[in-house]
Design a protein around this motif. Structure first.
Motif, PDB file in Angstrom:
ATOM      1  N   LEU A  11      -4.646  -0.287   1.068  1.00  0.00           N
ATOM      2  CA  LEU A  11      -4.284  -1.052   2.257  1.00  0.00           C
ATOM      3  C   LEU A  11      -2.960  -1.795   2.121  1.00  0.00           C
ATOM      4  N   CYS A  12      -2.218  -1.509   1.079  1.00  0.00           N
ATOM      5  CA  CYS A  12      -0.982  -2.232   0.779  1.00  0.00           C
ATOM      6  C   CYS A  12       0.221  -1.545   1.420  1.00  0.00           C
ATOM      7  N   GLY A  13       0.838  -2.218   2.385  1.00  0.00           N
ATOM      8  CA  GLY A  13       2.018  -1.667   3.047  1.00  0.00           C
ATOM      9  C   GLY A  13       3.201  -1.500   2.104  1.00  0.00           C
ATOM     10  N   PHE A  14       3.355  -2.412   1.149  1.00  0.00           N
ATOM     11  CA  PHE A  14       4.443  -2.290   0.179  1.00  0.00           C
ATOM     12  C   PHE A  14       4.235  -1.078  -0.726  1.00  0.00           C
ATOM     13  N   CYS A  15       2.975  -0.786  -1.039  1.00  0.00           N
ATOM     14  CA  CYS A  15       2.666   0.407  -1.843  1.00  0.00           C
ATOM     15  C   CYS A  15       3.090   1.665  -1.086  1.00  0.00           C
ATOM     16  N   HIS A  16       2.759   1.709   0.188  1.00  0.00           N
ATOM     17  CA  HIS A  16       3.120   2.871   1.009  1.00  0.00           C
ATOM     18  C   HIS A  16       4.638   3.009   1.115  1.00  0.00           C
ATOM     19  N   ALA A  17       5.341   1.895   1.254  1.00  0.00           N
ATOM     20  CA  ALA A  17       6.803   1.935   1.354  1.00  0.00           C
ATOM     21  C   ALA A  17       7.425   2.442   0.053  1.00  0.00           C
ATOM     22  N   ALA A  18       6.920   1.982  -1.075  1.00  0.00           N
ATOM     23  CA  ALA A  18       7.443   2.434  -2.370  1.00  0.00           C
ATOM     24  C   ALA A  18       7.196   3.923  -2.555  1.00  0.00           C
ATOM     25  N   LYS A  19       6.009   4.380  -2.180  1.00  0.00           N
ATOM     26  CA  LYS A  19       5.696   5.817  -2.312  1.00  0.00           C
ATOM     27  C   LYS A  19       6.561   6.651  -1.368  1.00  0.00           C
ATOM     28  N   ARG A  20       6.839   6.126  -0.161  1.00  0.00           N
ATOM     29  CA  ARG A  20       7.721   6.847   0.769  1.00  0.00           C
ATOM     30  C   ARG A  20       9.106   7.034   0.173  1.00  0.00           C
ATOM     31  N   LEU A  21       9.646   5.984  -0.455  1.00  0.00           N
ATOM     32  CA  LEU A  21      10.966   6.090  -1.066  1.00  0.00           C
ATOM     33  C   LEU A  21      10.956   7.132  -2.184  1.00  0.00           C
ATOM     34  N   LEU A  22       9.959   7.070  -3.042  1.00  0.00           N
ATOM     35  CA  LEU A  22       9.882   8.043  -4.140  1.00  0.00           C
ATOM     36  C   LEU A  22       9.722   9.454  -3.597  1.00  0.00           C
ATOM     37  N   ASN A  23       8.874   9.631  -2.584  1.00  0.00           N
ATOM     38  CA  ASN A  23       8.694  10.963  -1.984  1.00  0.00           C
ATOM     39  C   ASN A  23       9.984  11.461  -1.345  1.00  0.00           C
ATOM     40  N   ALA A  24      10.722  10.569  -0.677  1.00  0.00           N
ATOM     41  CA  ALA A  24      11.978  10.961  -0.038  1.00  0.00           C
ATOM     42  C   ALA A  24      12.995  11.434  -1.071  1.00  0.00           C
ATOM     43  N   LYS A  25      12.907  10.903  -2.283  1.00  0.00           N
ATOM     44  CA  LYS A  25      13.809  11.309  -3.358  1.00  0.00           C
ATOM     45  C   LYS A  25      13.287  12.533  -4.106  1.00  0.00           C
ATOM     46  N   GLY A  26      12.104  13.016  -3.716  1.00  0.00           N
ATOM     47  CA  GLY A  26      11.524  14.174  -4.381  1.00  0.00           C
ATOM     48  C   GLY A  26      10.959  13.864  -5.759  1.00  0.00           C
ATOM     49  N   VAL A  27      10.585  12.606  -5.968  1.00  0.00           N
ATOM     50  CA  VAL A  27      10.080  12.166  -7.269  1.00  0.00           C
ATOM     51  C   VAL A  27       8.560  12.302  -7.285  1.00  0.00           C
ATOM     52  N   SER A  28       8.052  13.005  -8.277  1.00  0.00           N
ATOM     53  CA  SER A  28       6.601  13.049  -8.440  1.00  0.00           C
ATOM     54  C   SER A  28       6.184  11.823  -9.247  1.00  0.00           C
ATOM     55  N   PHE A  29       5.000  11.314  -8.954  1.00  0.00           N
ATOM     56  CA  PHE A  29       4.533  10.114  -9.626  1.00  0.00           C
ATOM     57  C   PHE A  29       3.027  10.170  -9.791  1.00  0.00           C
ATOM     58  N   THR A  30       2.562   9.395 -10.741  1.00  0.00           N
ATOM     59  CA  THR A  30       1.130   9.221 -10.944  1.00  0.00           C
ATOM     60  C   THR A  30       0.749   7.911 -10.277  1.00  0.00           C
ATOM     61  N   GLU A  31      -0.285   7.975  -9.465  1.00  0.00           N
ATOM     62  CA  GLU A  31      -0.741   6.793  -8.738  1.00  0.00           C
ATOM     63  C   GLU A  31      -2.085   6.342  -9.291  1.00  0.00           C
ATOM     64  N   VAL A  32      -2.209   5.053  -9.552  1.00  0.00           N
ATOM     65  CA  VAL A  32      -3.463   4.461 -10.004  1.00  0.00           C
ATOM     66  C   VAL A  32      -3.910   3.473  -8.937  1.00  0.00           C
ATOM     67  N   ASP A  33      -5.024   3.776  -8.289  1.00  0.00           N
ATOM     68  CA  ASP A  33      -5.599   2.904  -7.259  1.00  0.00           C
ATOM     69  C   ASP A  33      -6.467   1.857  -7.962  1.00  0.00           C
ATOM     70  N   VAL A  34      -5.994   0.613  -7.979  1.00  0.00           N
ATOM     71  CA  VAL A  34      -6.704  -0.432  -8.706  1.00  0.00           C
ATOM     72  C   VAL A  34      -7.960  -0.917  -7.976  1.00  0.00           C
ATOM     73  N   LEU A  35      -8.129  -0.567  -6.707  1.00  0.00           N
ATOM     74  CA  LEU A  35      -9.379  -0.895  -6.016  1.00  0.00           C
ATOM     75  C   LEU A  35     -10.464   0.104  -6.385  1.00  0.00           C
ATOM     76  N   ARG A  36     -10.077   1.352  -6.507  1.00  0.00           N
ATOM     77  CA  ARG A  36     -11.033   2.399  -6.871  1.00  0.00           C
ATOM     78  C   ARG A  36     -11.453   2.262  -8.336  1.00  0.00           C
ATOM     79  N   ASP A  37     -10.521   1.847  -9.176  1.00  0.00           N
ATOM     80  CA  ASP A  37     -10.788   1.722 -10.611  1.00  0.00           C
ATOM     81  C   ASP A  37     -10.366   0.332 -11.076  1.00  0.00           C
ATOM     82  N   PRO A  38     -11.218  -0.680 -10.842  1.00  0.00           N
ATOM     83  CA  PRO A  38     -10.844  -2.064 -11.129  1.00  0.00           C
ATOM     84  C   PRO A  38     -10.485  -2.323 -12.594  1.00  0.00           C
ATOM     85  N   ASN A  39     -11.014  -1.547 -13.514  1.00  0.00           N
ATOM     86  CA  ASN A  39     -10.664  -1.732 -14.932  1.00  0.00           C
ATOM     87  C   ASN A  39      -9.181  -1.481 -15.166  1.00  0.00           C
TER      88      ASN A  39
END
Length: 86
Positions: A11-39
């Motif tokens: 639900l983080c708008g800043f997260c979505h904005a950061a991912k949009r920038l990386l995607n626009a640059k063609g950068v692949s990334f690993t995403e860790v959802d801290v809500l899904r995996d609180p540890n």
């Protein structure tokens, strides 16, 4: 290309904005959802020197910070060299 890791929450708008920038640059990334995996949030906080907000972005061994930090690097022309490892 350096590996990119981004700690996010869905639900983080800043997260979505950061991912949009990386995607626009063609950068692949690993995403860790801290809500899904609180540890992983404790892992993020430790790696990010106590920062608790998402996103927290790492390029290679470099802690970039959050979305604003990523955008600032891009505006200053420093993001592409960091991604390339130069």
């Amino acid at each position: 290309m350096q590996p990119v890791l981004i700690y996010t929450s869905p639900l983080c708008g800043f997260c979505h904005a950061a991912k949009r920038l990386l995607n626009a640059k063609g950068v692949s990334f690993t995403e860790v959802d801290v809500l899904r995996d609180p540890n992983r949030k404790d892992e993020m906080i430790a790696r990010a020197n106590g920062r608790r907000t998402v996103p927290q972005i790492f390029i290679g061994d470099t802690h970039v910070g959050g979305c604003d930090d990523l955008m600032d690097l891009d505006r200053m022309g420093k993001l592409d060299p960091l991604l390339a490892g130069t």
